[in-house]
Enzyme design. Structure first.
Site, PDB file in Angstrom:
ATOM      1  N   ASP A 391      43.087 -24.412  -0.131  1.00  0.00           N
ATOM      2  CA  ASP A 391      43.298 -25.688  -0.789  1.00  0.00           C
ATOM      3  C   ASP A 391      44.803 -25.850  -0.943  1.00  0.00           C
ATOM      4  OD1 ASP A 391      42.724 -27.984  -2.325  1.00  0.00           O
ATOM      5  OD2 ASP A 391      43.096 -26.808  -4.138  1.00  0.00           O
ATOM      6  N   ASP A 732      41.303 -24.116  -6.472  1.00  0.00           N
ATOM      7  CA  ASP A 732      41.344 -24.064  -7.918  1.00  0.00           C
ATOM      8  C   ASP A 732      40.504 -25.159  -8.543  1.00  0.00           C
ATOM      9  OD1 ASP A 732      42.937 -26.106  -7.079  1.00  0.00           O
ATOM     10  OD2 ASP A 732      44.369 -25.897  -8.712  1.00  0.00           O
ATOM     11  N   ASP A 736      36.535 -27.614  -5.016  1.00  0.00           N
ATOM     12  CA  ASP A 736      36.555 -26.472  -4.111  1.00  0.00           C
ATOM     13  C   ASP A 736      35.361 -25.546  -4.317  1.00  0.00           C
ATOM     14  OD1 ASP A 736      39.079 -27.174  -3.078  1.00  0.00           O
ATOM     15  OD2 ASP A 736      40.033 -26.308  -4.850  1.00  0.00           O
TER      16      ASP A 736
END
Lengths: 1039, 309
Positions: A391, A732, A736
């Protein structure tokens, strides 16, 4: 209070039972997959079903049976609460402790040993019925086996539970409060008690307590980064602006943060709760995550594979010899006892416990380096990872806007964006900078929360949105106390930023007491600011804004924009003192002051900058053969810019679009093979078939996915897994979490990570440092190598343990070693040495080789099994037999006389058996000698296991290169072997059930030459492997 | 004189010291100490005198060396070390810590896979196999064979044959006729046909091992449990009911080829019929252990007689 316990996955080793199930499962798998897909689609649809954003306030009131002014009645709220349940996410389903415990009891080899134990008891039962004075040996054995299984089970369970406890400390939730209007009264209640239809008030800084349809709000901004990955604040108001409920402005989502709400006079936004608990968007994503099956970790697969091999060998050899024994006219009960003995000899009882300890040692080591491993097996997974899907926001970047570039005096200046950016090194001597810095400091509504004087500037908490925070901190660093500056330049009026104006304006008295003019400062979207300006400040002097300057402005604007940065324009204007005397009353509503023909001062651009350690970490991953893919919900331009700056897209690689632009041709004309990098948006991804995605993933070494939804992240991870890759996902945000769960290893950020992400992850980076992943990779690869060594070490003695029984059955020697004695090797002398191998340092630079292939590079391969079983194992068996024969010969039984002696030897009634010297032995004497033989055989194996331990330190390098003494724990292991053996022989030598005797001192040295031979043999093996890489020898002897 | 004899060869007194040690260390409870104090004292004295000779053989023992250094520090200390030494190193068998103990085990004939002698006097089928077994066993004791192969050596003393280890050793005669009524010569059924069975008792051979000098090892049988009068009389052959010293030591079957184990025949002439009578036959003599629990054949044997008429 929301109770959330983290799910910890236990180390499960399924042995033989799995083999049978497998067939049935394969067929079902496809169906399952399809079902899952459908389910996901279903989830997507549900999101779209929401239509509350289109409804008017009146319609909403009727729909939810509430009143906007008076709120719900308490009774109605209580009813709804009872009906819909509390407003909290259901914690992930948890395996009950007892089930976890029982799983440990039957997993792996345990089931084999249980069968063995039960057979022992049955055998005794049958013996007892026919002869009540039957020996208790099989009862002892059965009990010992059961105890072994239970103890190792408890041990493994304890290890697992220990890591659970570490995690539990991480999810202390502070109960959230919400301000709600019920019965026409404002009440503060726990957010958990909110129900649909409640009218809630939200202040800046609050977490949104549920999915809320805004009823009235102004200047409200929310941080959706945990939901969508966008790092920029999103403004929210009560207007319906978009068909898509995710995009429309009048809905805010559960667990996002409200940054600012400025409805006068109280500074709050009001809204109606439209979804609570699991029915919120976040709740759906979370349930999507828990719906994703937890993939087996690679090491679990490897261990299972190994267990299958060993169990297969054990059972088939056992049954083979059972049949042979029956054919040789042995009593069936005896044959069953042989079967048990063979299984016990073949099963490395202590190994799985050892593996658990080795893994938890590594886990501890990693925790020290800020990698917290939730699931013990995940320790190794990073080592075999071949693709990392990372990410962007919060993982690769710092998740805070920071000033990156400035443009003034027709020049671009670079600002420091590192985590502590204390030294802003650009030229600050120009007069333009003086003006610009003043505008930055004054035209800003963000403030530090009080009482943070001792906190470093970058860490202080700010009330205000991300850009304003960035500007505030930036000016605080450069100018010093901004609050003081604002006090000296008293603000007389301000117009806050709104989406129609696209600028923010304030008018201040100047700090110069002689200058009675008011200063008007303005910032906003650069093109809007430029429109309002007629002059531009260059080197502190105002100049007319001519065409060339306007061109320079556009170039700079485009350049900064192209870097994925958010650009703001700044201008000011000194209001003439004659027109605007000190007493002039400014009015923000009527705007009774000029807002055009201002003086343009400069541009400033901000970005959420990459963490400083990331580029290095990405390079290291690359050299370790790991592909790093960025998957983000953010815009492609920003994503690409960050990807370039951290090296995910390397400096000299281009995307198809880049090539098209460079060559000035249409995108379609570019040969796709020329491009190394690709930036793919969620929209493009939506139209791709799985095959196209596979092709994309296979063909481009550098890929960035932008504007992806949580579902698409999942699809990307699945795509990577289809390539036989072991996929790590870092993230985070809540968005996700499904991907984190789906990945072979999910890595969540410890500081910025949301609870949903931490829940779904297998590993947590406590310092949010992406480079900790590199540590994880290194440790993972090391533990894989070391587990190989441990297993090789442990398997070796199995042959030495097995041979006695085979020879006993076939050649009728007095039994060389007892089953219980075997257990003392497996669970006594061998335990600490095999753990010691986990401390072994890497043989070569493990970070420069490719990740292992999931299907080809097995933990236990043929070479390892053959070398351990048939080379070293047989040598060991010979050595141990040597000691055994020595003892018998010295007592009067020559080796040749031992063959086929079994029946006479084991006969209780024969109490004057003659040996080679004519001496006569009673059965008790013989038994005592037999136990001495057990002890001798045991000592023989132990001595040779010392050599085995030393040779297992390396697989390729010479021991002398690795250093005999570098790993001190090995020596602790060797000492423990000797001490345990001494204790067993001399300390417990008189306990009948243990079958140990005090062995003459010289017998301890009989196997030493064999041990040396083993060492020399293995050194030769390694030498030839090094001399002839790629040869037959290398292929067959390197494990 | 007695002591001299002992110290010249390996000690002929293996138990006393062992006893004491086992007692002290509580390691070996197999042997139940019931030996007199006298024996212990003797053992210690003996060890002291042995130590010089033994030292050469004990070089490989580290502890031995330490002990040698510790010698001057005092007599009590020295004794203690001797005791420990004896425990670690068995000079008689030249082995350390191996405790496959040296005590006479006994075994009986006929051997029939069981120690329960059940037979019916009037049914020869029930005892015929005992007779066959005894006959077979005694073939090697035939007078003619013994006279041909073995020598008639003087009774009452060891038949010690010094000389090379590989040298063939002579064996003393033990004639079948020594067994008189149990020899099977007069009564070919060994008394089974009359309900007066003969049972032969022998001591398991141990190389180099000798019974105590003085009174030879005697055999004595009695009812093990129950009414003592169940056995009213037993005749022993040879009449001394003992194993003569001349049959010891045994030099091993490689050199002592024709060695014939001495026997004591027990002739149960008057035993209660039609009931199970447990019999215990024990060796009696100096230094004889006959009450070990684990090994039921050390110095004694227990069997049952059930003679039906």
């Amino acid at each position: 209070m929301r109770q959330r316990k983290l799910e910890i996955y236990s180390v499960e080793h399924h042995a033989a039972t799995d083999i049978k199930k497998k067939e049935g499962r394969d067929g079902k798998k496809d169906n399952d997959l399809e079902l899952k897909r459908n389910q996901q689609k279903e989830e997507l649809k549900k999101e779209l079903d929401l239509d509350d954003h289109k409804l008017s306030n009146k319609e909403l009131e009727t729909k939810y049976g509430t009143d906007i002014i008076r709120g719900l009645s308490s009774t109605r709220a209580a009813e709804l609460l009872a009906q819909n349940g509390p407003n909290a996410l259901t914690p992930p389903k948890q395996t009950p402790e007892i089930i976890k415990f029982l799983k440990q009891m039957v997993g792996g080899f345990s089931i084999l040993l249980w069968v063995g134990a039960v057979l022992c008891w049955i055998a005794f039962g049958i013996q007892y019925v026919s002869n009540p004075s039957a020996s208790l040996d099989s009862v002892y054995l059965g009990t010992v086996l059961a105890v072994v299984v239970i103890l190792t089970g408890i041990f493994a369970y304890y290890q697992e539970a220990k890591s659970t406890n570490i995690m539990a400390s991480f999810c202390k939730m502070i109960p959230q409060q919400a301000v709600v209007i019920r019965d026409s009264e404002k009440k503060v209640i726990p957010a958990e008690q909110l129900v649909v239809g409640d009218i809630v008030e939200i202040k800046g800084g609050d977490q949104i307590p549920a999915d809320i349809r805004l009823l009235s709000a102004q200047g409200c901004k929310v941080d959706n980064s945990s939901l969508t990955g966008e790092s920029e604040p999103q403004s929210r108001s009560s207007e319906f602006t978009h068909e898509n409920p995710l995009e429309t402005k009048n809905i805010t989502f559960y667990s996002t943060t409200c940054l600012e709400a400025s409805t006068s006079p109280v500074g709050t936004a009001t809204g109606m709760v439209i979804n609570t608990g699991d029915r919120t968007i976040i709740g759906r994503i979370a349930s999507l995550a828990s719906g994703v099956g937890n993939e087996k970790t690679p090491i679990a697969i490897e261990i299972e594979h190994f267990v299958h091999i060993v169990a297969g060998v054990a059972v088939s050899v056992g049954i083979l010899f059972f049949i042979i024994a029956v054919c040789m006219k042995y009593h069936v009960l005896d044959a069953i006892i042989f079967l048990i003995a063979i299984i016990v000899a073949n099963v490395p009882e202590g190994l799985l416990a050892t593996v658990t300890v080795a893994l938890s040692l590594t886990a501890k080591r990693m925790a020290k380096k800020n990698c917290l491993v939730k699931n013990l097996e995940a320790v190794e997974t990073l080592g075999s990872t071949s693709i990392i899907c990372s990410d962007k926001t919060g993982t690769l970047t710092q998740n805070r806007m920071t000033v990156a570039h400035l443009w003034f005096d027709n020049q671009i200046f670079v600002a420091d964006t590192s985590e502590d950016n204390l030294n802003q090194g650009f030229d600050q001597s120009s007069g333009t900078w003086t003006s610009l810095s003043k505008i930055i400091a004054l035209c800003n509504r963000a403030e530090f929360k009080p009482g943070q004087e001792s906190v470093p500037i970058m860490k202080r908490v700010v009330v205000g949105d991300a850009s304003e925070t960035a500007l505030l901190k930036f000016s605080e660093v450069i100018l010093g106390d901004v609050m003081e500056i604002r006090k000296r330049n008293h603000k007389v009026v301000e117009i806050p930023f709104n989406s129609t104006n696209k600028f923010q304006l304030s008018i201040h008295q100047t700090e110069d007491p002689n200058d009675k003019r008011f200063l008007l400062v303005m910032k906003g979207a650069p093109e809007r600011i430029l429109e309002k300006c007629s002059t531009i400040m260059i080197n502190g002097k105002e100049q007319p804004l001519d065409k060339s300057m306007a061109q320079a402005f556009h170039t700079a604007y485009m350049e900064l924009g192209g870097l994925g940065e958010r650009v703001l324009g700044f201008c000011h204007f000194y209001l003439p003192a004659d027109e605007f005397p000190e007493t002039y009353s400014f009015d923000s509503e009527s705007m009774n002051f000029p807002t055009s023909n201002l003086c343009f001062v400069g541009l400033l651009s901000m970005i959420d900058p990459p963490r400083s350690t990331v580029p290095d970490a990405v390079t290291k991953c690359r050299s370790a053969g790991i592909k790093v893919i960025m998957v983000t919900g953010d815009h492609p331009i920003t994503a690409k810019a960050i990807a370039k700056s951290v090296g995910i897209i390397s400096a000299n690689s281009e995307t198809v679009e880049d090539i098209a632009k460079r060559c000035n041709i249409a995108v379609e004309q570019v040969n796709k093979r020329d491009a190394k990098a690709a930036v793919v948006t969620g929209m493009e991804l939506k139209d791709m078939s799985p095959e196209q995605l596979d092709e994309l993933l296979a063909n481009y070494p550098e890929i960035v996915f932008a504007r992806t939804s949580p579902q698409q992240k999942l699809i990307i991870v699945e795509g990577c897994q289809r390539q036989d890759a072991v996929v790590a996902v870092t993230g985070d945000g809540v968005n996700d979490s499904p991907a984190l769960k789906k990945a072979d290893i999910g890595v969540a950020m410890g500081i910025t990570g949301s609870d949903a992400a931490k829940n779904a992850a297998d590993m947590i980076l406590l310092d949010d440092n992406f480079s900790s992943i590199v540590t994880g990779v290194e440790e993972g690869r090391l533990i894989f190598d070391n587990l190989k060594k441990t297993i090789a070490y442990t398997l070796t003695k199995n042959i030495a343990e097995l041979c006695p029984f085979l020879i006993y059955i076939i050649l009728g020697l007095p039994l060389p070693i007892g089953t219980i004695t075997l257990l003392f090797i497996d669970l006594g002398t061998d335990i600490i040495p095999s753990i010691a191998l986990a401390y072994e340092k890497a043989e070569s630079d493990i970070m420069n080789r490719k990740p292992r292939h999931k299907k080809k590079d097995r933990l236990v391969n043929q070479q390892l099994a053959v070398y351990s079983y048939l080379h070293i194992g047989l040598m060991q068996a010979l050595g141990a037999f040597l000691v055994y024969f020595t003892v018998y010969a010295q007592q009067g039984f020559r080796p040749t006389s031992l063959f086929h002696l079994r029946i006479a030897w084991d006969s209780d009634h024969l109490n004057d058996l003659e040996d080679n010297y004519g001496q006569e032995w009673t059965s008790y004497q013989r038994q005592y000698l037999e136990w001495t033989g057990y002890t001798a055989f045991f000592v023989g194996i132990m001595v040779q296991q010392i050599a085995d331990l030393i040779i297992r330190k390396t697989r390729k390098n010479s021991i002398f290169k690795q250093g005999l003494f570098r790993n001190k724990v090995i020596w602790v292991g060797i000492a423990s072997q000797i001490i345990v053996a001494l204790l067993l022989s001399y300390g417990l030598g008189s306990i009948t059930a243990l079958n140990f005797t005090m062995l003459k001192a010289q017998y301890w040295f009989v196997a030493v030459p064999h041990a040396i031979l083993i060492w020399v043999y293995d050194e030769m093996r390694k030498l030839f492997i090094r001399l002839y890489p790629g040869s037959w020898w290398d292929k067959n002897m390197y494990y | 004189m007695r002591r001299q004899l002992r110290s010249r060869r390996a000690p002929a007194f293996p138990y006393g010291s062992r006893y004491r040690l086992d007692d002290q260390d509580e390691v070996n409870q197999n042997y139940l100490a019931d030996e007199e104090e006298e024996a212990e004292e003797e053992a210690q004295m003996m060890m002291a005198s042995n130590s010089e000779e033994e030292k050469e053989e004990e070089e490989e023992e580290e502890k031995e060396e330490e002990e040698g250094q510790g010698q001057p520090t005092g007599n009590a200390w020295w004794h203690k070390l001797q005791v420990i030494n004896e425990y670690l190193w068995d000079p008689e068998r030249r082995m350390s810590l191996a405790r496959t103990g040296q005590s006479w085990r006994v075994m009986i004939r006929p051997f029939a896979h069981s120690l329960n002698f059940n037979f019916n006097v009037s049914e020869p089928d029930t005892w015929q196999h005992y007779v066959i077994s005894l006959n077979g066993f005694l073939q090697g004791y035939n007078d003619s064979l013994q006279e041909e192969m073995n020598v008639d050596c003087p009774p009452g003393q060891y038949f010690i044959q010094d000389g090379d280890e590989d040298e063939d050793k002579k064996a003393c005669q033990f004639k079948r006729s020594f067994l008189k009524n149990c020899s099977g010569l007069e009564d070919p059924t060994f008394g089974y046909s009359t309900g007066q069975p003969c049972i032969l008792l022998k001591m398991n051979r141990i190389v180099g091992f000798r019974p105590e000098l003085g009174d030879p090892v005697k055999v004595s049988c009695k009812v093990q449990r129950g009414d003592e009068n169940d056995i009213r009389s037993i005749n022993y052959y040879p009449e001394s009911a003992s194993f003569d010293l001349r049959y010891y030591p045994y030099y091993g079957k490689l050199t002592h080829v024709n060695y014939t184990s001495p026997l004591v025949a027990m002739h149960f002439t008057d035993v209660v019929k039609n009931q199970v009578v447990p019999v215990q036959c024990q060796l009696k003599g100096k230094g004889i252990i006959n009450d070990v629990i684990n090994d039921r054949f050390v110095g004694r044997i227990i069997f049952t007689l059930n003679i039906e008429t």
